[in-house]
Design an enzyme around this catalytic site. Structure first.
Site, PDB file in Angstrom:
ATOM      1  N   TYR A 137      -5.830  22.801  -8.803  1.00 48.48           N
ATOM      2  CA  TYR A 137      -6.076  21.377  -9.046  1.00 48.48           C
ATOM      3  C   TYR A 137      -7.248  20.849  -8.210  1.00 48.48           C
ATOM      4  O   TYR A 137      -7.840  19.832  -8.558  1.00 48.48           O
ATOM      5  CB  TYR A 137      -4.829  20.531  -8.735  1.00 48.48           C
ATOM      6  CG  TYR A 137      -3.717  20.668  -9.749  1.00 48.48           C
ATOM      7  CD1 TYR A 137      -3.816  21.561 -10.819  1.00 48.48           C
ATOM      8  CD2 TYR A 137      -2.575  19.900  -9.652  1.00 48.48           C
ATOM      9  CE1 TYR A 137      -2.795  21.687 -11.743  1.00 48.48           C
ATOM     10  CE2 TYR A 137      -1.546  20.024 -10.579  1.00 48.48           C
ATOM     11  CZ  TYR A 137      -1.655  20.915 -11.625  1.00 48.48           C
ATOM     12  OH  TYR A 137      -0.643  21.027 -12.532  1.00 48.48           O
ATOM     13  N   LYS A 187       2.880  34.355  -9.298  1.00 43.97           N
ATOM     14  CA  LYS A 187       2.510  35.140 -10.482  1.00 43.97           C
ATOM     15  C   LYS A 187       1.693  36.313  -9.968  1.00 43.97           C
ATOM     16  O   LYS A 187       0.544  36.521 -10.361  1.00 43.97           O
ATOM     17  CB  LYS A 187       1.722  34.238 -11.452  1.00 43.97           C
ATOM     18  CG  LYS A 187       1.440  34.849 -12.805  1.00 43.97           C
ATOM     19  CD  LYS A 187       2.651  34.936 -13.706  1.00 43.97           C
ATOM     20  CE  LYS A 187       2.291  35.617 -15.013  1.00 43.97           C
ATOM     21  NZ  LYS A 187       3.468  35.902 -15.865  1.00 43.97           N
ATOM     22  N   ASP A 219       7.181  32.625 -14.720  1.00 44.97           N
ATOM     23  CA  ASP A 219       7.738  32.569 -16.084  1.00 44.97           C
ATOM     24  C   ASP A 219       9.255  32.775 -16.041  1.00 44.97           C
ATOM     25  O   ASP A 219      10.010  32.079 -16.727  1.00 44.97           O
ATOM     26  CB  ASP A 219       7.050  33.575 -17.013  1.00 44.97           C
ATOM     27  CG  ASP A 219       6.774  34.912 -16.354  1.00 44.97           C
ATOM     28  OD1 ASP A 219       6.881  35.011 -15.114  1.00 44.97           O
ATOM     29  OD2 ASP A 219       6.467  35.883 -17.068  1.00 44.97           O
ATOM     30  N   ASP A 243       4.164  21.540 -10.073  1.00 43.21           N
ATOM     31  CA  ASP A 243       4.042  20.372 -10.941  1.00 43.21           C
ATOM     32  C   ASP A 243       4.979  20.537 -12.137  1.00 43.21           C
ATOM     33  O   ASP A 243       5.769  19.655 -12.489  1.00 43.21           O
ATOM     34  CB  ASP A 243       2.569  20.287 -11.401  1.00 43.21           C
ATOM     35  CG  ASP A 243       2.250  19.009 -12.127  1.00 43.21           C
ATOM     36  OD1 ASP A 243       3.140  18.153 -12.260  1.00 43.21           O
ATOM     37  OD2 ASP A 243       1.092  18.865 -12.580  1.00 43.21           O
ATOM     38  N   ASP A 247       9.216  18.995 -12.591  1.00 43.38           N
ATOM     39  CA  ASP A 247       9.593  18.135 -13.719  1.00 43.38           C
ATOM     40  C   ASP A 247      10.721  18.771 -14.522  1.00 43.38           C
ATOM     41  O   ASP A 247      11.651  18.082 -14.955  1.00 43.38           O
ATOM     42  CB  ASP A 247       8.393  17.888 -14.644  1.00 43.38           C
ATOM     43  CG  ASP A 247       7.683  16.594 -14.304  1.00 43.38           C
ATOM     44  OD1 ASP A 247       7.832  16.130 -13.154  1.00 43.38           O
ATOM     45  OD2 ASP A 247       6.972  16.054 -15.164  1.00 43.38           O
TER      46      ASP A 247
END
Ligand code: NAD
Length: 352
Positions: A137, A187, A219, A243, A247
């Site tokens: 980001y 990952k 994943d 992020d 959520d």
């Protein structure tokens, strides 16, 4: 230690819900000095700036900040620099808040609010620790440009080992106060940055012999969160994965009015706020659920002031009012007792 708390009610339901959290903090009689200032749309209206200088000064001097929410249709048409959200991004950056803590707790009384089967989620209590100031980001170089005759978009994922170590420590220390398990999400099979993430997390293990560390690919973590979320205690991950997963985790509970959050700097100075927005549709009507903000105040007690007993006292009071059947409209079910924002605050104070 001084106990200065800067209160930023913000917009929409912000003033109503922070008022209830302030009543709870005052009722504990712990010697807090609470001072309010303007942020977001309310600050734009008064000063033209969503994060005015007086607020900056108060927020920097305080030990912790308690925030309601910002934004609303009234300010949607303003230029980007004056939008209420700018105030929020501004204060997060100004205070160097690099660690975002979002608990997802599902009280057994509210198990029907989740879209998952009650037996999968009832009693859920997980904490997502998300790195907030690094990763893809913020990485440079980034952009969209013409290359070889076509548009080319690119971003850069990077972490330094010190950035990973400091968020890792936040996760391990949080786990020490909870279920003593950390699951680090990466990952590493594809991304070198996250191989480093995993290596640094492993290097922290000797410092926290009472905490068990495990690793999971992102994943799989996304899958496990909906398959068997109760296997987790603390989940720690980078900015982008965090992020998305935070959520996902918050939606497991189904009730946005119940979810607190904390964002911390390196010295546990923190900004505490509910995970929801300013809910302009119900603002000023005594309809908002103040519990996410009251639970944010409990996080403030725990993480900035290390007042674990007081934090639990507030959390237990919230559990008690739910068990007593008090519900605001967002969590109401037949057979329970519908109350407004102020009455819910009264019930929590009585339970305290
Ligand atoms: P929202 O979270 O404000 O509202 C979504 C829905 O949930 C609405 O129906 C609302 O009534 C309900 N809701 C939210 N909090 C509630 C509570 N405590 N009690 C009962 N019901 C509640 O999200 P939105 O509608 O997408 O955004 C509204 C405004 O809030 C926008 O201006 C947005 O930019 C801003 N916003 C601010 C923050 C923040 O300050 N951190 C976060 C998200 C959105």
């Amino acid at each position: 230690m001084s106990k200065k708390v800067c209160v930023l009610p913000g917009d929409g339901i912000g003033p109503e819900i922070t008022a209830e959290a302030v009543r709870v903090l005052n009722a504990l009689n712990l010697g807090f000095e609470l001072e309010s200032a303007l942020l977001g749309g309310a600050a734009v209206d008064a000063t033209g700036n969503p994060y005015p200088e007086a607020t900056q000064k108060l927020a920097r001097e305080a030990d912790a900040v308690l925030l309601g929410a910002v934004g609303g249709p009234k300010w949607d048409g303003l230029p980007r620099e004056q939008r209420p959200e700018r105030g929020l991004l501004g204060i997060r950056k100004d205070l160097n808040l690099f660690a975002n803590l979002r608990p997802a707790i599902l009280y057994p009384e509210l198990a029907n609010a989740s879209s998952l089967k009650p037996e999968v989620v009832s009693g859920l209590d997980i904490l997502i620790v998300r790195e907030l100031t690094g990763d893809i980001y913020f990485g440079q170089p980034r952009g969209i440009e013409m290359r070889a005759g076509e548009r080319f978009g690119f971003n850069t994922m990077h972490y330094t080992e010190s950035e990973i170590r400091r968020i890792g420590r936040v996760a391990f220390e949080a786990a020490q106060k909870r279920g003593k398990k950390v699951c680090s999400v990466d990952k590493m099979n594809v991304l070198e940055t996250t191989q480093l993430w995993r290596d640094v997390m492993n290097e922290l293990v000797p410092e926290y012999p009472d905490v068990e560390l495990s690793h999971m690919l992102v994943d799989n973590a996304a899958m496990q969160l909906v398959r068997a979320p109760k296997q987790f205690d603390v989940l720690v991950t980078g900015n982008m994965f965090g992020d998305i997963l935070s959520d996902e985790a918050s939606m497991l509970t189904g009730s946005i009015g119940m979810l607190p959050s904390a964002s911390l700097d390196a010295r546990n100075k923190g900004l505490y706020e509910p995970s929801h927005g300013s809910a302009p549709d119900i603002a000023g009507k005594n309809l908002a659920n103040p519990l996410a903000t009251i639970l944010s105040a409990a996080m403030l007690l725990r993480y900035t002031f290390a007042l674990e007993d007081a934090a639990r006292q507030v959390e237990n009071a919230v559990k008690k009012v739910l068990a007593q059947g008090y519900r605001t409209g967002d969590i109401f079910e037949a057979g329970t007792r519908k109350v407004g924002t102020r009455e819910m605050g009264d019930a929590v104070l009585a339970a305290l």
